[in-house]
Write a protein that holds these residues in place. Structure first.
Motif, PDB file in Angstrom:
ATOM      1  N   HIS A   1       0.797  -1.100   0.005  1.00 48.63           N
ATOM      2  CA  HIS A   1       0.022   0.051  -0.154  1.00 48.63           C
ATOM      3  C   HIS A   1       0.860   1.239   0.089  1.00 48.63           C
TER       4      HIS A   1
ATOM      5  N   GLU B   1      -8.282   3.273  -1.332  1.00 53.05           N
ATOM      6  CA  GLU B   1      -8.936   1.752  -0.599  1.00 53.05           C
ATOM      7  C   GLU B   1      -9.733   2.209   0.648  1.00 53.05           C
TER       8      GLU B   1
ATOM      9  N   SER C   1      -3.805   0.937  -2.818  1.00 49.73           N
ATOM     10  CA  SER C   1      -3.138  -0.505  -3.331  1.00 49.73           C
ATOM     11  C   SER C   1      -2.107  -0.040  -4.383  1.00 49.73           C
TER      12      SER C   1
END
Length: 169
Positions: free
Chosen positions: A111, A147, A163
């Motif tokens: 991430h 996200e 992501s």
């Protein structure tokens, strides 16, 4: 690294942060901190207003973020990260408190995390803007792109997580 524009200086530093709950993901050795000096004083003028000088910072932060992502070979994230950076920094300049807005960008495992610290204990609220409204869509855009996003318990830091694509160009 230091970025200078129009008489203002933003300092980029490499240092850890403990303000975000997503920091628990674990650092992968990629992080960037940016301290933006505010030219306008919070509490002066109407809520949501920023000075002409401060209004230049979101664009500068987008360019700095893009350069950092290219350095990290995360080109696929440039557009969504630029939009999230722009919206979060604009909100921090418009509604935050204190003389500095902090911006942190780091990769944690799979991430990329953006943290924007504004010094205000007032937590931002996701709003639904009417079609004719000129503002009120920033967090809705972050919500649609990231996200996940959130605010620290003390309200001073808004963060989002995106992501990282498996395949890098």
């Amino acid at each position: 690294m230091t970025a200078t524009a129009a008489g203002n200086t933003a300092t980029v530093q490499q240092r850890p942060s403990s303000t975000s709950p997503v920091r628990l993901l674990g650092a992968a050795g990629r992080d960037m901190d940016l301290c933006i000096p505010r030219s306008s004083r919070p509490g002066l003028g109407s809520a949501g207003e920023i000075s002409k000088r401060d209004s230049l910072w979101p664009g500068r932060v987008r360019r700095i973020g893009r350069a950092q992502l290219r350095k990290w070979k995360l080109n696929a994230l440039c557009e969504p990260v630029e939009l999230c950076l722009s919206e979060l920094v604009t909100n921090a300049l418009a509604y935050g408190q204190g003389g500095v807005v902090g911006v942190r960008l780091y990769q944690a495992d799979s991430h990329l995390v953006i943290e924007v610290t504004d010094g205000s204990p007032d937590k931002p609220v996701l709003r639904v803007a009417d079609p004719d409204n000129e503002s009120g869509r920033g967090l809705a855009l972050v919500d649609a792109i990231a996200e996940t996003w959130g605010v620290t318990d003390d309200g001073t830091c808004t963060w989002c997580r995106l992501s990282v694509p498996r395949e890098q160009p």
